[in-house]
Design an enzyme around this catalytic site. Structure first.
Site, PDB file in Angstrom:
ATOM      1  CG  ASP A 159       0.562 -58.066   5.769  1.00 50.44           C
ATOM      2  OD1 ASP A 159       1.667 -58.078   6.327  1.00 50.44           O
ATOM      3  OD2 ASP A 159       0.337 -57.475   4.698  1.00 50.44           O
ATOM      4  CG  HIS A 187       2.862 -54.965   3.294  1.00 50.50           C
ATOM      5  ND1 HIS A 187       2.623 -56.142   3.974  1.00 50.50           N
ATOM      6  CD2 HIS A 187       4.082 -55.099   2.719  1.00 50.50           C
ATOM      7  CE1 HIS A 187       3.656 -56.954   3.806  1.00 50.50           C
ATOM      8  NE2 HIS A 187       4.563 -56.339   3.049  1.00 50.50           N
TER       9      HIS A 187
END
Length: 330
Positions: A159, A187
């Site tokens: 990410d 996440h």
């Protein structure tokens, strides 16, 4: 040459591991002077496929690859492991609720936590890649009472890398010119990619983009990037996930660059009023094999609201697995 270190990888015949193992063997994880022994774990039906992966690794004749073991037993795979990358997990199937996935993976990661506790090196570093990664890390750590919670982390580097690359594209610069990106929380689609403190060529990046682009494009694009990859290629991220796993473990082991930080999901110590014990992504620096949560950043109301949303999701995930694991005490 230094003495070899032992690196355990689960789900070793899967797509992410296929993109990961050859880079580890080539020295991308710990450097060109560090020999490695790969200890590979798979489920029994995948052992033949794993044999093929091992054949390819052998055929590469990597100078740093000092040995390979394979097993369908976690205790054997984690024996004396210095590093463990927990890649394998049960994927979410058609009609499966997130709570069902959490419970199914709870059995996998509780068992792996116990095996790490009983067999891995006492200084082992454990990176959880398999999703839902944050709560899987929570489960594994909960079942390894003899290991410190700081020895576990969940992967948020994918990410972080996505957010860095996306901002660089917007600004028309190279991603290496972006520093101090932060991705907070889980996440999942609730994560909060935050450019409030990011620097682009040393200048404040937030001043270079419009609020509308930030709120309506950047944040949702990073939150949904995994789904976009699946839609485009018909399969989930593999090479980029493997690269991120190497990035995160390397920086954890060898240290972050000067005057920069990375995003890692680690056990919360209460920083930024995030509930202690949750595996939550913070900006961190690393040195000497340890991570340090970056302290005293100014958090706007805008950021705080988004940080709370992803914290609540992690709390809900914890409740879903509460009956399956020994809860980590803060």
């Amino acid at each position: 040459m230094q003495a070899p270190v032992r690196i355990a990888v689960t789900g070793a015949a899967g797509n992410i591991s296929y993109a990961l193992l050859f880079r580890i063997a080539a020295g991308d994880l710990l450097g060109g002077e560090q020999p490695v022994i790969l200890q590979l774990l798979e489920i029994p039906p995948a052992m033949e496929a794993l044999r093929g992966v091992v054949m390819e690794l052998e055929d590469c004749a990597f100078p740093l690859l000092a040995g390979i073991t394979t097993s369908d037993d976690a205790g054997a795979a984690f024996a004396d492991a210095d590093y463990a990358l927990l890649v394998g997990s049960k994927p979410r199937g058609p009609g499966m609720e997130r709570g069902d996935l959490l419970k199914d993976n709870g059995a996998i990661f509780s068992g792996q936590g116990r095996a790490l506790n009983d067999h891995a090196a006492r200084s082992v570093k454990v990176l959880v890649v398999g999703n839902p990664a944050n709560t899987n890390a929570f489960i594994a750590a909960a079942n390894a009472p003899d290991l410190d919670r700081s020895q576990f982390s969940a992967m948020m580097r994918l990410d972080h890398n996505r957010a860095t690359a996306h901002l660089a594209q917007k600004l028309g610069i190279h991603h290496a010119d972006i520093r101090k990106m932060a991705v907070w929380g889980n996440h999942s689609a609730t994560q909060y990619p935050d450019i409030s403190h990011a620097l682009a060529k040393g200048e404040r990046a937030r001043d270079m983009v419009e609020s509308q682009w930030l709120e309506e494009h950047f944040i949702p694009a990073i939150q949904q990037r995994g789904a976009a990859v699946i839609k485009a290629r018909g399969a989930s991220s593999a090479a980029s996930a493997a690269a991120a796993a190497i990035d995160q473990m390397r920086d954890w082991a060898l240290g972050t660059p000067p005057d920069d930080w990375i995003s890692m999901a680690v056990c919360s110590d209460g920083s930024y009023d995030i509930e202690p014990g949750l595996f939550y992504s913070f900006p961190v620096t690393c040195d000497g094999g340890r991570y340090h949560i970056v302290r005293d950043l100014d958090i706007s109301d805008f950021s705080r609201r988004r940080m709370r949303i992803t914290e609540r999701e992690l709390q809900e995930e914890r409740e879903a697995v509460k009956g399956l694991v020994q809860v980590v005490q803060s």
